[in-house]
Design a protein around this motif. Structure first.
Motif, PDB file in Angstrom:
ATOM      1  N   ARG A 281       4.839   5.813   3.003  1.00  0.00           N
ATOM      2  CA  ARG A 281       5.325   7.434   3.579  1.00  0.00           C
ATOM      3  C   ARG A 281       5.144   7.540   5.612  1.00  0.00           C
ATOM      4  NH1 ARG A 281       4.452  11.762   0.507  1.00  0.00           N
ATOM      5  NH2 ARG A 281       3.932  11.114  -1.884  1.00  0.00           N
TER       6      ARG A 281
ATOM      7  N   GLU B   8       0.101  -1.183   0.264  1.00  0.00           N
ATOM      8  CA  GLU B   8      -0.012   0.146  -0.234  1.00  0.00           C
ATOM      9  C   GLU B   8       0.595   1.056   0.054  1.00  0.00           C
ATOM     10  OE1 GLU B   8      -3.822   0.424   0.109  1.00  0.00           O
ATOM     11  OE2 GLU B   8      -3.951  -2.148   0.131  1.00  0.00           O
ATOM     12  N   GLU B   9       0.752   2.729  -0.436  1.00  0.00           N
ATOM     13  CA  GLU B   9       1.405   3.646  -0.872  1.00  0.00           C
ATOM     14  C   GLU B   9       1.791   4.147   0.604  1.00  0.00           C
ATOM     15  OE1 GLU B   9       1.280   7.617  -3.590  1.00  0.00           O
ATOM     16  OE2 GLU B   9       0.134   6.348  -3.351  1.00  0.00           O
ATOM     17  N   THR B  10       1.156   4.175   1.464  1.00  0.00           N
ATOM     18  CA  THR B  10       0.646   4.242   2.578  1.00  0.00           C
ATOM     19  C   THR B  10       2.042   3.766   3.123  1.00  0.00           C
ATOM     20  OG1 THR B  10      -0.488   2.403   3.898  1.00  0.00           O
ATOM     21  CG2 THR B  10      -1.726   4.766   3.337  1.00  0.00           C
TER      22      THR B  10
ATOM     23  N   PRO C   4      -1.886   3.040  -4.804  1.00  0.00           N
ATOM     24  CA  PRO C   4      -2.059   4.130  -4.968  1.00  0.00           C
ATOM     25  C   PRO C   4      -2.803   4.311  -3.403  1.00  0.00           C
ATOM     26  CG  PRO C   4      -1.543   3.447  -7.094  1.00  0.00           C
ATOM     27  CD  PRO C   4      -2.094   2.056  -6.775  1.00  0.00           C
TER      28      PRO C   4
ATOM     29  N   ALA D  89       5.746   2.811 -10.132  1.00  0.00           N
ATOM     30  CA  ALA D  89       5.722   2.968  -8.691  1.00  0.00           C
ATOM     31  C   ALA D  89       6.663   3.828  -8.366  1.00  0.00           C
ATOM     32  CB  ALA D  89       6.267   1.209  -8.920  1.00  0.00           C
TER      33      ALA D  89
ATOM     34  N   ARG E 166       5.891   6.955  -7.416  1.00  0.00           N
ATOM     35  CA  ARG E 166       5.953   6.733  -6.084  1.00  0.00           C
ATOM     36  C   ARG E 166       6.631   6.830  -4.818  1.00  0.00           C
ATOM     37  NH1 ARG E 166      -0.536   7.751  -6.203  1.00  0.00           N
ATOM     38  NH2 ARG E 166      -1.153   7.339  -8.779  1.00  0.00           N
TER      39      ARG E 166
ATOM     40  N   ILE F  31       2.679  -0.981  -6.806  1.00  0.00           N
ATOM     41  CA  ILE F  31       1.970   0.019  -5.178  1.00  0.00           C
ATOM     42  C   ILE F  31       1.186   0.129  -5.072  1.00  0.00           C
ATOM     43  CG2 ILE F  31       2.755   1.936  -4.562  1.00  0.00           C
ATOM     44  CD1 ILE F  31       5.199   0.398  -3.732  1.00  0.00           C
TER      45      ILE F  31
END
Length: 282
Positions: free
Chosen positions: A181, A176-178, A212, A270, A273, A210
């Motif tokens: 982060r 997951e993009e999370t 998004p 990807a 990101r 990934i």
């Protein structure tokens, strides 16, 4: 045989016992009639059905055959074999520190040919840098109130990841993009970790997708899970590690992975990101 001290394992045995009881009821057999067909005492049927005695593989096959449900035996045998291992509390697993837990899975990693991994919270273990792993594991030890050997455990985690670079192994990983982060460790630690993901993406045996933030969900965000070929799934909960071995349940995780794969981005998209996440570190 007494019940396992693990409440999770006992719960698993009760599920198996319930499924066996359902098969008997659906076959319209009494406990005595089933015992006669299986060639054992009615007391044994009762003990198995009430989860007081774990059945053997042969017991399960005989029970299923007696109920005209031989096709159910494979799943039930697989679930029964792993009742004790299918739900292990992290505090028990890490009671002597985390290094041993990293080393115990090395044989599984070495014999697995296809890894399918979905992570919604942290970078998958086999792709973690030593600094990222150490920061994560030290946090876990503090939360679980278990011995903190995070430095040694991180080194072992990186060592077991030799399978990414050696041997005949393929990796399909979805993040997951999370994950890109969430701040694990310092900004430098995160930058190094994200940079390593970019490097690993170049390997011919590694596919990283990934998912998004903005993806139209076909499958909702799930707990992290690892599929080892088609033989085993490991699911990571807050309190415990769950091992799934029943073929029908593994198929459900494979279905979820396939659905999640369709909403992920790969290649240039990807990498973009990941690069954005690095740039956001400042």
């Amino acid at each position: 045989m007494s019940a396992s001290p693990s409440s999770g394992a006992q719960a698993a045995r009760e599920v198996i016992a319930g499924r066996l009881r359902d098969l008997r009821v659906e076959a319209e057999l009494t406990g005595h009639e089933l015992a006669v067909r299986c060639g054992w005492s009615p007391a044994k049927s009762s003990r198995i059905e009430h989860a007081r005695t774990p059945p053997s593989d042969a017991d399960i096959r005989a029970w299923c055959a007696a109920c005209g449900a031989a096709d159910q035996a494979t799943d039930l045998v697989a679930a029964n074999r792993h009742a004790d291992q299918m739900y292990v509390h992290w505090k028990k697993l890490h009671r002597h520190g985390m290094r041993r837990a990293q080393e115990e899975v090395v044989p599984l990693y070495e014999r697995t040919r296809l890894f399918r991994v979905y992570c919604s919270n942290v970078v998958p273990g086999m792709l973690q840098t030593e600094a990222y792993a150490s920061a994560l594991l030290s946090t876990i030890a503090a939360f679980q109130d278990t011995p903190d050997d995070s430095s040694e455990a991180a080194a072992s985690r990186v060592a077991r990841s030799h399978v990414v670079h050696e041997g005949d192994h393929r990796f399909a990983l979805l993040l997951e993009e999370t994950v890109l982060r969430y701040r694990i460790g310092s900004a430098d630690t995160m930058a190094g970790q994200l940079g390593y993901l970019l490097a690993v993406m170049a390997l011919p045996n590694v596919s990283i997708g990934i998912i998004p933030f903005t993806a139209q969900r076909r499958v909702w965000p799930l707990e992290a899970f690892y599929l080892f070929d088609d033989h085993r799934a490991s699911v990571e909960l807050l309190t415990a590690a769950v091992t799934v071995s029943a073929p029908s349940e593994i198929a459900v995780y494979a279905k979820a992975f396939a659905g999640l794969s369709k909403i992920a981005v790969y290649g240039t998209a990807a990498r973009a990101r990941i690069s954005e996440a690095i740039n956001s570190l400042g």
